[in-house]
Motif scaffolding. Sequence first.
Motif, short mmCIF file in Angstrom:
data_model
loop_
_atom_site.label_atom_id
_atom_site.label_comp_id
_atom_site.label_asym_id
_atom_site.label_seq_id
_atom_site.Cartn_x
_atom_site.Cartn_y
_atom_site.Cartn_z
N SER A 47 0.82 -1.22 0.00
CA SER A 47 0.00 0.00 0.00
C SER A 47 0.85 1.26 0.00
O SER A 47 0.32 2.37 -0.05
CB SER A 47 -0.89 0.02 1.25
OG SER A 47 -0.09 0.15 2.42
N GLU A 48 2.17 1.09 0.06
CA GLU A 48 3.04 2.25 0.24
C GLU A 48 3.35 2.96 -1.08
O GLU A 48 3.27 2.38 -2.15
CB GLU A 48 4.37 1.81 0.88
CG GLU A 48 4.24 1.27 2.27
CD GLU A 48 3.88 -0.21 2.28
OE1 GLU A 48 3.66 -0.81 1.20
OE2 GLU A 48 3.80 -0.78 3.39
N GLN A 49 3.78 4.19 -0.91
CA GLN A 49 4.30 4.95 -2.03
C GLN A 49 5.70 4.42 -2.36
O GLN A 49 6.57 4.37 -1.47
CB GLN A 49 4.41 6.42 -1.57
CG GLN A 49 4.88 7.38 -2.60
CD GLN A 49 3.75 7.80 -3.53
OE1 GLN A 49 3.56 7.20 -4.58
NE2 GLN A 49 2.99 8.81 -3.12
N VAL A 50 5.92 4.05 -3.61
CA VAL A 50 7.24 3.58 -4.02
C VAL A 50 7.60 4.24 -5.37
O VAL A 50 6.84 4.11 -6.33
CB VAL A 50 7.27 2.04 -4.19
CG1 VAL A 50 8.63 1.58 -4.71
CG2 VAL A 50 6.95 1.35 -2.87
N VAL A 51 8.72 4.95 -5.37
CA VAL A 51 9.21 5.57 -6.61
C VAL A 51 10.50 4.86 -7.00
O VAL A 51 11.41 4.74 -6.19
CB VAL A 51 9.49 7.07 -6.39
CG1 VAL A 51 10.17 7.66 -7.63
CG2 VAL A 51 8.21 7.83 -6.07
N VAL A 52 10.56 4.39 -8.24
CA VAL A 52 11.76 3.69 -8.70
C VAL A 52 12.35 4.43 -9.89
O VAL A 52 11.67 4.72 -10.87
CB VAL A 52 11.44 2.23 -9.10
CG1 VAL A 52 12.68 1.54 -9.63
CG2 VAL A 52 10.87 1.47 -7.91
#
Lengths: 348, 348, 348, 348
Positions: free
Chosen positions: B170-175
Amino acid sequence: MADLTAGVVGASGFTGGELLRLLAAHPEFEIEQATSRSYDGKSVGSVHPNLRGTHPNLRFSDPEELASVDVLFTATPHGVSMEQIDRFQDAAETVVDLSADFRLDTEAEYEEWYDGHSRPELLEESVYALPEINREALPGADLIASGGCNATATILGLHPLIEAGVLDGSEQVVVDVKVGSSEGGAGGGDASSHPERSGVVRPYAPTGHRHEAEIESFLGLDLSFTCHAVDMIRGASATAHVFPNGPVSKGDLWKAYRGAYEDEPFMRMAAGGSGVYRYPEPKAVAGTNYGEVGFELDPSNKRVVVFSAIDNMMKGSAGQAVHAANVALGLNETAGLEFQGLHPVGSP
Amino acid sequence: MADLTAGVVGASGFTGGELLRLLAAHPEFEIEQATSRSYDGKSVGSVHPNLRGTHPNLRFSDPEELASVDVLFTATPHGVSMEQIDRFQDAAETVVDLSADFRLDTEAEYEEWYDGHSRPELLEESVYALPEINREALPGADLIASGGCNATATILGLHPLIEAGVLDGSEQVVVDVKVGSSEGGAGGGDASSHPERSGVVRPYAPTGHRHEAEIESFLGLDLSFTCHAVDMIRGASATAHVFPNGPVSKGDLWKAYRGAYEDEPFMRMAAGGSGVYRYPEPKAVAGTNYGEVGFELDPSNKRVVVFSAIDNMMKGSAGQAVHAANVALGLNETAGLEFQGLHPVGSP
Amino acid sequence: MADLTAGVVGASGFTGGELLRLLAAHPEFEIEQATSRSYDGKSVGSVHPNLRGTHPNLRFSDPEELASVDVLFTATPHGVSMEQIDRFQDAAETVVDLSADFRLDTEAEYEEWYDGHSRPELLEESVYALPEINREALPGADLIASGGCNATATILGLHPLIEAGVLDGSEQVVVDVKVGSSEGGAGGGDASSHPERSGVVRPYAPTGHRHEAEIESFLGLDLSFTCHAVDMIRGASATAHVFPNGPVSKGDLWKAYRGAYEDEPFMRMAAGGSGVYRYPEPKAVAGTNYGEVGFELDPSNKRVVVFSAIDNMMKGSAGQAVHAANVALGLNETAGLEFQGLHPVGSP
Amino acid sequence: MADLTAGVVGASGFTGGELLRLLAAHPEFEIEQATSRSYDGKSVGSVHPNLRGTHPNLRFSDPEELASVDVLFTATPHGVSMEQIDRFQDAAETVVDLSADFRLDTEAEYEEWYDGHSRPELLEESVYALPEINREALPGADLIASGGCNATATILGLHPLIEAGVLDGSEQVVVDVKVGSSEGGAGGGDASSHPERSGVVRPYAPTGHRHEAEIESFLGLDLSFTCHAVDMIRGASATAHVFPNGPVSKGDLWKAYRGAYEDEPFMRMAAGGSGVYRYPEPKAVAGTNYGEVGFELDPSNKRVVVFSAIDNMMKGSAGQAVHAANVALGLNETAGLEFQGLHPVGSP
């Protein structure tokens, strides 16, 4: 399975790291010691990132306390080995020195090209490593001098022409060598910093390069030798412009090179053909112990252009040293040196 | 000693050449066939210079006539394998496909991210190759889909956090991924020419990259994914900026990664420490099948920064395929993949 | 203030883009037309990113419809200008051609080195551009042939030795040139792709390079000429190994070069000294119209090593063309060419 | 014609050399003094090869003896300017400091991010240089603080979104910056050596980078900031992943950026389009004072991806300093900064 022990003196430098990499994957050697004054106690992976995980328990140790090993590889700055040679020979029956200290044959040459020699009596005994020209002298040798990178590239290109009688030593020979930044070693100073070193074509030692001595000594010919630094990390490429005294055909050249190298496990020919890689290139041998040679004939000016390419860290240094040790100790000649290289690849 | 025969379809491309290199040095495989429509009849060394001399008798052959082999590696452009899969499976009991054609699980995903799928009934049967997350499913698999390079780098970095419950999806993840020029393949067009591609930091597929589908499918989380082309040849580096819902300590992170990877033969940790190489870097794994992961904690914004690095041609493609084939066929898992890499080295 | 109009034929190529850049910043020229068959109607900034914003209203136009201008710069592939020269001369009183079509003096040379010439009667009339050796012939010239990059580098290095009588044309001269990837032009094919071109030392045209004709024609000496592609984008570096018939001192060499170049606005000397940049380097002149020359004496083999470096796109092409146009039209010679270059810088 | 005198303190470093280059070609300034402790007495061309010949009579002088000038540019390591500021202000009415010493507003920030500040009373008086956001404050300023390179790239990308109300400071913002090797300065140590620095994607300061303070101070938002070293010499590229609270259209974004930059002489937009260079790239602005910004919208996760690119030595340092001095002194704003950059070009 590894029956022989090996030590590396100067193991935190580029060449020392390359020796550790080769020895770790070698079926016959076990690394007993890797010395480094500056990194004493640190893990080898902290300096050589390719080895992190590979040698989990191997740490650099003090060069003052040498373990007894079967073979000692010494990758020290020029001048150190001649001072320390007794200690090295006490520690190991076979010493393979990667510096210039035992490459030349006579004290006179060291006086001309270096600052003299403190142990000239060992010069006759020491054996130049390059197996392609010196295989017979290696078995049982106590002290082996691994060749210089630029000298190795040049010798591999020209030696077959001498052997085949295409050259007799009286000809005009101009050699223009291009080298990568690893030749400067770890911590190479301002000129080696990325902003200053990237994208260069930089003449260095335009005349009077010390490898000239090594080449002339082995080939028995005078040459005009100039080096340029170019933007690659590994690699030495030698282009020799040769002016034979008489007519030479392509067939003569193929015969000379095939005669010299067709049974050599680490030599390949590239002389024309199709595709992108038509002649020897450092990229084609990067990371490997292979050497490539090729040539072209210039009928307009009776010139033979000879190209040769090696990885300076391998065939021009650590790979040559391990190759020579394999031959000296009667092991499988290619043991630990089978890596074929990569495509595509940078310098690498 | 080589008991198994292997074929490579699409052997003149970069990935195909890498497969040839690995299979040639593999103790259990013998290369039976290397196909190339464009280079039919030419020697493999004329295209892949690292292989000149290595496969003196191996020539590219017509992809229309497939030899019967134990394992067939197919390195074709996306869309070809799904059309040709019956022929491939007729030729070999085990097919390892290096394209994207069998990576995703459902027809719906192919409709969303690609142009649909012509053989959706095979999607359930096909096994995603990455052994670090899928080892149990590989033995005996008929159809193996080798992972995409950028997806592999990202999955290796984030999967342990999912497994350990640090992330629940559910987390914000930027790759933010940085890739080398070999991803464009041989003959990559104007944007891949040396003058245009050297020295770049070039956003490409800034949004909507297809590997996003692969990652989200495997990790069960949504992410924001952007790629940049940078000046290297081999290598993919993924930096994931992760914002866990609750507090996370360095100890939690070490536990998650050690739990996931400490027994993995091809995974290494690099998270801080001293020296030049403190975090994962493509250079440290160039030419190898190793993956490196590491992390840093940013207490000021409750962020975990996860770094992962692979060689896109190896762990991100041909190496992963051979690794998966080793597992699928019950061979020594590391066979043919032991190369430790080089230092110093470019990208390489 | 711009009183003169200029057109560029072939403006989407690398050289054409460089001309646009120089003309846009030139105080005396206004760009009237930039033709490109492939990009007809597109903005120049869409091809040349450095010009986005600079020429907001300039778009490529159809080369079939030439505007009437004061000076027309033609940057077309070899062979085009000789076919189109009437159209070019109809459009402009002064034509500066950047191809090889009008560089050599005689039809016989074109038959030997190229595929002949369709307008041989113009060869006598056309003026070779390089102002350092041809300044007197330029004023008022109708048809100017801008020199080839490798030829320019070589000629700048050797011409002073001929002029000063150090060489008389009978000597052995070996020239080894290193060039960047921009010489291949936009869209250079497989060999120019980033993965294949990065990190190379690649012999190309090892013998029989067409620039040899140009050099020999201008210097009146035979030479042995070989080119290598190295990893830079812009730049040509020529190293000439010269063997004078009699003794030559450093003083003689300084005198020859100072005599030739001390009043030249675009020539600099670099011959030894301290610091990182001791000799001519392409990096030191990248992006500029400067040429650097330097030398070293090798007493051991009576050799003079001459180094020269230029930016192949500038002094070796577009910069030389604008310089020649300035002289031909009686403008300030350095107008539009004052850029001093960058430090640090790549190739650039 | 040059009516104003200028001095450069720290002129042998990369930034100092760039200042000399710009001032030498600037129509309003004459260089009065260039100090360097290490190279006192040497010619500037011996360190900065692009300037050999340009400043034939200019030599480095002792920084202890400052000449009186109209503007003094100080390119010293962080911490020096705050100690020497009285001497600097005695020597010149206008001081432009290129270090971090006067960029932040409060002593508290220096205590949090640096080692405190010895002259906190000057912080309120000093003016942040970046004209695009601070133009009104510059005229007549005594003490100007030129912005940090990574901060400048980031601020230029995000400031228009704050101004236009697309962001209010409460949003999640992740910034991933890629930088070239010139940021390390001349003599950057082992990590900056060519063999170790070439081909890298190297996380550095993965968290806690000091430029974060500068950005947050100017933009009034918290962000997650991570830097990577990549293989270029000049250039900083910032990619900001922004998650606005409400819906945002492409039209909103174009409006924000056009509103901010359409009259700016040094800002360009690149947001999609055709060709190789579709988004901001350091290559497109290398050697120039231009900044490029662009964006893409990711509808799948309500993300705006903002790209910005500058030359860290120019817009990110010396160019910004000269630009600010032009504004501060009421000169033509673009004087001395008109260079348009090169194509093709490396980093450069």
